[in-house]
Design an enzyme around this catalytic site. Structure first.
Site, PDB file in Angstrom:
ATOM      1  N   GLN A  28       0.275  11.360  -6.644  1.00  0.00           N
ATOM      2  CA  GLN A  28       1.780  12.016  -6.296  1.00  0.00           C
ATOM      3  C   GLN A  28       1.903  13.180  -7.030  1.00  0.00           C
ATOM      4  OE1 GLN A  28       3.010  10.385  -3.719  1.00  0.00           O
ATOM      5  NE2 GLN A  28       1.728   8.542  -3.939  1.00  0.00           N
ATOM      6  N   GLU A  56     -10.122   0.586  -1.622  1.00  0.00           N
ATOM      7  CA  GLU A  56     -10.276   2.067  -1.655  1.00  0.00           C
ATOM      8  C   GLU A  56     -11.634   2.371  -1.267  1.00  0.00           C
ATOM      9  OE1 GLU A  56      -9.899   5.588  -1.364  1.00  0.00           O
ATOM     10  OE2 GLU A  56      -7.974   4.755  -2.148  1.00  0.00           O
ATOM     11  N   CYS A 108       3.397  10.279   3.609  1.00  0.00           N
ATOM     12  CA  CYS A 108       3.983  11.722   3.391  1.00  0.00           C
ATOM     13  C   CYS A 108       3.912  12.558   4.733  1.00  0.00           C
ATOM     14  CB  CYS A 108       2.920  12.340   2.374  1.00  0.00           C
ATOM     15  SG  CYS A 108       1.442  12.768   2.903  1.00  0.00           S
TER      16      CYS A 108
END
Length: 277
Positions: free
Chosen positions: A107, A156, A233
């Site tokens: 972030q 991931e 986002c």
């Protein structure tokens, strides 16, 4: 600040990108993603790099190698992960530094990230939940959720992020509550379906492109997780994936926004969906 200092002495380049990062301890890092020919020109010129190294740590290229000058010669070194970012633990949101590289995705800032962690944490209601976290990165959400005594399966595909998270895990108290799994969600790995089974909640924070076709596997699961938290986002992919989740029986119950990108049109969205069928 670091941005002003960088702008005052810009290198003579026509193409490339830069990431400026301030670590929790105040150290400045620069990641320079430039064409090879431009890197060579700057290394040959040497003076700009030497000036900049006096106030910043420099990583170069997709392999994020550290630049050093030793005895007048440059070296690009495969450096270990360092504490370049932080997440927040428990109800009091205590800072917990996490490892990574300057050029690694996180972030954009501490203050907005704390708000983001707080918002997601408030949506994960209950005790000792089994959380499937998709696109976990270096563990920004994982460590917070585990600090709240939830069991987290962190998924991931990027090996750099996985190694950074494993390093941070060494400093984490509730190690047994985090399981790190390497899976390509857009591939055909049979483990994908198994990951969704017996979970109470899914948390996803995908790249701008969203989850897309990786959501198709949910249509093959008999008992879907009761909740799905989607962090994005990019509104376009957010809306597209929310539509796909609605077709699977999820309903959007709540949406929050965090202004992580001041002075731009971009915003971080957090959607809470619940299974209704």
């Amino acid at each position: 600040g670091a941005v002003a200092k960088f702008r005052m002495d810009l290198p003579d380049i026509s193409l490339g990108s830069v990431r400026i990062r301030i670590a929790p301890n105040g150290k400045v890092g620069l990641w320079l993603d430039l064409p090879n020919v431009t890197v060579k020109e700057l290394l040959d010129e040497r003076q700009w790099f030497e000036r900049t190294l006096k106030w910043a740590y420099i990583e170069i290229g997709q392999k994020r190698k550290k630049l050093e000058f030793i005895n007048g010669k440059h070296h690009l070194i495969e450096e270990k992960n360092k504490k370049w970012f932080e997440t927040y633990l428990g109800k009091n949101l205590k800072a917990f530094p996490i490892y990574g590289k300057v050029g690694e995705f996180t972030q954009p800032g501490f203050r907005a990230n704390k708000k983001l962690i707080q918002t997601v944490g408030a949506m994960v209601e209950g005790d000792n939940l089994r959380v499937l976290e998709l696109c976990s990165g270096s563990g920004n959400f994982s460590f917070h959720l585990a600090s709240m005594n939830h069991h987290v399966t962190a998924v991931e595909v990027d090996e750099t992020s996985i190694q950074a998270m494993k390093k941070s895990l060494e400093d984490f108290e509730n190690k047994n509550l985090i399981e790190i799994t390497k899976v390509n969600l857009h591939g055909k790995d049979p483990k994908i379906k198994m990951l969704f089974e017996d979970k109470d909640i899914v948390l996803a924070d995908p790249p701008r492109s969203g989850l897309g076709k990786s959501l198709d596997v949910l249509s093959t699961i008999k008992d879907l997780p009761a909740k799905f938290i989607y962090v994005s986002c990019f509104p376009e992919s957010f809306l597209k994936d929310i539509s796909s989740l609605k077709e699977l029986g999820y309903e959007l119950k709540r949406i929050e926004a965090v202004d992580q990108f001041p002075q731009s049109k971009h915003i971080e969205l957090i959607g809470l969906l619940e299974l209704v069928k």
